[in-house]
Enzyme design. Structure first.
Site: not given
Length: 197
Positions: A23, A29
């Site tokens: 990410c 994430r």
């Protein structure tokens, strides 16, 4: 088991399948995805080495507090995570890179153009790999997992792939929703890689 920070620029090891999640900063994430994937792979027969990195990560930063809390709610622990920057060695040493956004995919391919056929957004790969059975290979083998990646690359469409929403800076509920999305996509992706149970 995590992909070593100083991964070599050699071809992926033959005895294990290396999965890298990517990410932006590697504190939300991809960091959550790494912990979730490790939990899902805990008892898998396929030897999968997981890791994560960010295209603009500040090395050594811990996971975002709301991300840690979202994982806590799933019974998982992200406190040991430390961010690391995506580099050409990590790209080259991975069998599959699953990014959160198409822009992250572009950075990985820029670092190593050979990675184009093994780099997807996570939701994109989850869709492409579903049903991509490789009957020539026994389930839970590295060769079969690599064949699934090749099959997914061959079936990739020209349209912009689905992405994973970035909850950074938002309320705790956004992180929880993101963790749920990650879990769902990873469930499909890893089921395809592992093969019929």
């Amino acid at each position: 088991m995590a992909i070593p920070p100083a991964a070599s620029d050699a071809a992926p090891g033959r005895g294990e399948f290396r999965l890298l999640l990517v990410c932006t900063a590697n504190i939300c994430r991809s960091a959550m995805a790494e912990v979730i994937a490790q939990a899902m792979l805990h008892s898998a027969a396929l030897p999968v080495v997981t890791g994560s990195a960010g295209v603009a990560a500040m090395a050594g930063h811990p996971m975002a507090p709301h991300a840690i809390t979202a994982l806590d709610r799933l019974g998982l622990n992200g406190r040991a995570h430390r961010a690391r920057l995506l580099d050409p060695g990590l790209v080259a040493s991975s069998d599959l890179l699953l990014t959160m956004e198409d822009g992250h995919r572009a950075v990985a391919v820029h670092l190593d153009p050979r990675a184009a056929a093994k780099t997807f957004t996570l939701p994109e790969f989850a869709q492409l790999a579903a049903g991509a059975g490789q009957r020539r290979y026994r389930s839970d083998t590295v060769d079969r997992a690599r064949a699934i990646v090749r099959s997914a690359a061959e079936r990739r469409a020209g349209r912009r792939p689905l992405e994973v929403y970035d909850p950074y800076g938002g309320p705790p509920e956004g992180y929880e929703a993101c963790a749920k999305t990650l879990g769902e996509s990873l469930s499909h992706a890893l089921a395809a890689l592992l093969g019929p149970r």
